[in-house]
Design a protein around this motif. Structure first.
Motif, short mmCIF file in Angstrom:
data_model
loop_
_atom_site.label_atom_id
_atom_site.label_comp_id
_atom_site.label_asym_id
_atom_site.label_seq_id
_atom_site.Cartn_x
_atom_site.Cartn_y
_atom_site.Cartn_z
N TRP A 188 -4.13 1.37 -8.60
CA TRP A 188 -3.31 2.06 -9.59
C TRP A 188 -1.90 2.16 -9.01
CZ3 TRP A 188 -3.75 8.06 -10.51
CH2 TRP A 188 -2.71 8.47 -11.35
N ARG A 189 -0.95 1.43 -9.64
CA ARG A 189 0.43 1.44 -9.17
C ARG A 189 1.12 2.71 -9.67
NH1 ARG A 189 1.36 -4.35 -11.85
NH2 ARG A 189 0.15 -3.20 -13.40
N ALA A 190 0.78 3.82 -9.04
CA ALA A 190 1.28 5.12 -9.51
C ALA A 190 2.80 5.22 -9.41
CB ALA A 190 0.61 6.25 -8.71
N ARG A 191 3.37 4.55 -8.40
CA ARG A 191 4.83 4.54 -8.25
C ARG A 191 5.27 3.08 -8.24
NH1 ARG A 191 6.76 8.42 -3.48
NH2 ARG A 191 8.73 7.91 -4.50
N ARG A 192 5.55 2.55 -9.43
CA ARG A 192 5.88 1.14 -9.58
C ARG A 192 7.31 0.85 -9.19
NH1 ARG A 192 3.32 -2.08 -14.54
NH2 ARG A 192 4.53 -3.64 -13.39
N ASN A 193 7.51 -0.25 -8.49
CA ASN A 193 8.85 -0.72 -8.13
C ASN A 193 9.26 -1.83 -9.08
OD1 ASN A 193 10.22 0.44 -5.61
ND2 ASN A 193 8.05 0.31 -4.99
N ALA A 239 -13.91 2.70 -9.42
CA ALA A 239 -13.05 3.79 -8.96
C ALA A 239 -11.60 3.29 -8.96
CB ALA A 239 -13.44 4.24 -7.56
N GLU A 240 -10.70 4.11 -9.50
CA GLU A 240 -9.28 3.77 -9.52
C GLU A 240 -8.58 4.49 -8.37
OE1 GLU A 240 -5.91 3.06 -12.92
OE2 GLU A 240 -7.20 4.81 -13.12
N VAL A 241 -7.79 3.72 -7.61
CA VAL A 241 -7.21 4.25 -6.37
C VAL A 241 -5.70 4.00 -6.37
CG1 VAL A 241 -7.31 4.19 -3.85
CG2 VAL A 241 -9.35 3.59 -5.20
N PRO A 242 -4.87 5.04 -6.18
CA PRO A 242 -3.42 4.82 -6.06
C PRO A 242 -3.12 3.90 -4.87
CG PRO A 242 -3.90 7.15 -6.41
CD PRO A 242 -5.22 6.47 -6.14
N VAL A 243 -2.26 2.90 -5.11
CA VAL A 243 -1.92 1.94 -4.06
C VAL A 243 -0.41 1.73 -4.03
CG1 VAL A 243 -4.13 0.71 -4.15
CG2 VAL A 243 -2.26 -0.02 -5.64
N ASN A 244 0.04 1.21 -2.91
CA ASN A 244 1.46 0.91 -2.73
C ASN A 244 1.86 -0.26 -3.64
OD1 ASN A 244 4.06 0.92 -1.56
ND2 ASN A 244 3.46 -0.65 -0.09
N HIS A 245 3.05 -0.17 -4.21
CA HIS A 245 3.58 -1.25 -5.04
C HIS A 245 5.00 -1.54 -4.59
CE1 HIS A 245 5.18 -3.07 -8.90
NE2 HIS A 245 4.14 -3.81 -8.62
N ARG A 246 5.31 -2.83 -4.43
CA ARG A 246 6.58 -3.21 -3.83
C ARG A 246 7.45 -3.98 -4.83
NH1 ARG A 246 4.14 -6.03 1.54
NH2 ARG A 246 3.42 -7.50 -0.05
N PRO A 247 8.76 -3.96 -4.64
CA PRO A 247 9.63 -4.77 -5.51
C PRO A 247 9.42 -6.26 -5.22
CG PRO A 247 10.90 -3.77 -3.75
CD PRO A 247 9.53 -3.17 -3.66
#
Length: 259
Positions: free
Chosen positions: A131-136, A200-208
């Motif tokens: 889950w890209r909770a904080r999308r770049n 299961a949905e898991v918040p993950v790091n998202h990069r530009p």
């Protein structure tokens, strides 16, 4: 092409790629760094890059990488067939007990794979989906994705925040019976749940995005996603669900049942 040697590899990492020449080498390096503790080859890991008919330098880069990286396998689509087709080809060729997927644009962080894999190894779920909770991404892409996810969840009666996130880890059995159609890669968590598996949905790091250009615009994502939502809703309503038990001969011996 020979069929996969099922169970010989602990983890297969699958990444479809279309015109991502500048991202391929750093992607492979990052994957190796992330999963190195498993060790290359059985019972460790393999990397499957699926070239979806690229017209840039991707084939040249992939050939060079294959000469250098023993764990790397490359599948070449005959022509550009779309992300779902390329992903399906990689999934069917994967040999791993577990399978990880991610996008080749490097916005998904391979360093997240061991954390998701550990959830499956601990039997917390059968699929861990990012889950890209904080999308770049640009504000327009973020807003359009939020709207698309809202519509998708409303139509499919789901609660998944980010079904289209490319970063996923799952047991290979989860996709054994799935038949994917164009666009269905965005609905993998829902399709896996339809088969009775735990997601299961898991918040993950998202990069530009570091290089290359995006393959999807706002409008071609929105309208295709709406059409595909209707298809998934139909599948949910028409899904066959049953449980069956086969009698054992010892259980019916002497009871008058015909064997």
């Amino acid at each position: 092409m020979a069929g996969p040697d099922l169970g010989a590899i602990h983890l297969s990492i699958v990444a479809p790629a279309y015109n991502e020449a500048d991202n391929l080498e750093p992607l492979v390096r990052e994957i190796i760094e992330a999963v190195a503790p498993l060790g290359p080859g059985a019972p460790g890991y393999e990397i499957l890059l699926v070239d979806d008919g690229s017209t840039d330098r991707s084939p040249e880069v992939l050939r060079a990488l294959m000469r250098e990286v023993p764990a790397l396998r490359v599948l070449a689509m005959e022509r550009n067939s779309g992300q779902t087709a390329a992903l399906d080809a990689g999934l069917r060729a994967a040999r791993g007990t577990f399978v990880a997927t991610l996008d080749a644009d490097r916005q998904n962080d391979p360093a997240e794979i061991p954390r998701l894999l550990a959830m499956l190894e601990a039997d917390e779920c059968d699929m861990a989906t990012g889950w890209r909770a904080r999308r770049n991404d640009s504000w327009l892409r973020r807003v359009s994705t939020k709207i698309a996810n809202g519509v998708r969840n409303r139509l499919t009666r789901e609660k998944i925040h980010d079904s289209a996130c490319g970063l996923k880890v799952f047991r290979r059995e989860c996709i054994a019976r799935l038949k994917l159609f164009n666009g269905m890669h965005r609905f993998l968590p829902t399709l896996v749940k339809l088969e009775g598996w735990r997601v299961a949905e898991v918040p993950v790091n998202h990069r530009p995005r570091a290089a290359g250009t995006a393959k999807y615009g706002v409008w071609n994502r929105v309208f295709k996603a709406l059409r595909d939502c209707l298809a998934v809703r139909w599948m949910q309503r028409r899904m066959i669900r049953y449980r069956v038990t086969e009698w054992e001969r010892d259980d019916v011996a002497g009871t008058g049942h015909q064997t």
